[in-house]
Scaffold this motif. Structure first.
Motif, PDB file in Angstrom:
ATOM      1  N   MET A  43       0.805  -1.222   0.000  1.00  7.26           N
ATOM      2  CA  MET A  43       0.000   0.000   0.000  1.00  7.26           C
ATOM      3  C   MET A  43       0.835   1.267   0.000  1.00  7.26           C
ATOM      4  SD  MET A  43       0.392  -1.522   3.143  1.00  7.26           S
ATOM      5  CE  MET A  43      -0.975  -2.617   3.141  1.00  7.26           C
ATOM      6  N   ALA A  61       0.009   5.389   2.935  1.00 10.86           N
ATOM      7  CA  ALA A  61      -0.955   4.646   2.126  1.00 10.86           C
ATOM      8  C   ALA A  61      -1.936   5.625   1.479  1.00 10.86           C
ATOM      9  CB  ALA A  61      -1.700   3.639   2.998  1.00 10.86           C
ATOM     10  N   ASP A  63      -5.264   5.507   1.362  1.00  6.89           N
ATOM     11  CA  ASP A  63      -6.528   5.740   2.061  1.00  6.89           C
ATOM     12  C   ASP A  63      -6.461   5.185   3.479  1.00  6.89           C
ATOM     13  OD1 ASP A  63      -7.235   2.895   1.990  1.00  6.89           O
ATOM     14  OD2 ASP A  63      -7.723   3.213  -0.124  1.00  6.89           O
ATOM     15  N   ASP A  66      -6.100   1.251   3.957  1.00  8.93           N
ATOM     16  CA  ASP A  66      -4.742   0.764   3.688  1.00  8.93           C
ATOM     17  C   ASP A  66      -3.765   1.223   4.765  1.00  8.93           C
ATOM     18  OD1 ASP A  66      -5.371  -0.699   1.418  1.00  8.93           O
ATOM     19  OD2 ASP A  66      -4.846   0.902   0.025  1.00  8.93           O
ATOM     20  N   GLU A  69      -4.156  -1.040   7.647  1.00 13.48           N
ATOM     21  CA  GLU A  69      -3.526  -2.323   7.312  1.00 13.48           C
ATOM     22  C   GLU A  69      -2.006  -2.242   7.473  1.00 13.48           C
ATOM     23  OE1 GLU A  69      -3.141  -6.149   4.999  1.00 13.48           O
ATOM     24  OE2 GLU A  69      -5.016  -5.116   5.304  1.00 13.48           O
ATOM     25  N   ALA A  70      -1.404  -1.148   7.027  1.00 13.16           N
ATOM     26  CA  ALA A  70       0.046  -0.977   7.158  1.00 13.16           C
ATOM     27  C   ALA A  70       0.458  -0.946   8.628  1.00 13.16           C
ATOM     28  CB  ALA A  70       0.496   0.304   6.448  1.00 13.16           C
TER      29      ALA A  70
END
Length: 97
Positions: A43, A61, A63, A66, A69-70
């Motif tokens: 991402m 990222a 958005d 993301d 998530e990172a």
């Protein structure tokens, strides 16, 4: 692009930076030395820095999903590497408005 910064106070910052970078180097592009590393997450990049007592991570990222998530990717791996310190998650701060 959105950016968040995480902080983990630990005397093992350089060790964990190197473990993270070596682990991810098997899957994605990574550049690192003992005090700085960049991991090309899907991402966006994660940039790690180690000082004597602090590991910082900056994740980028496109958005919010993301970005979350990172952060989760970094935290999940540190949970495995820093289990002796009972690590749960970095102290994350958002640069988003």
């Amino acid at each position: 692009m959105l950016t968040d910064q995480g902080l983990f106070e630990t005397p093992n910052a350089s060790k964990y930076l190197q473990q993270l970078c070596k682990h991810f180097a098997h899957k994605v592009a990574v550049e690192h030395d003992g005090n700085r590393g960049t991991i090309a997450l899907g991402m966006g990049p994660a940039t790690l820095r180690a000082t004597e007592n602090t590991l910082t991570a900056e994740v980028t990222a496109p958005d919010a999903a993301d970005l979350a998530e990172a952060r989760d990717i970094i935290d999940r791996h540190l949970i495995r590497f820093a289990f002796r310190e009972e690590f749960e998650a970095m102290d994350w701060q958002s640069n988003a408005a």
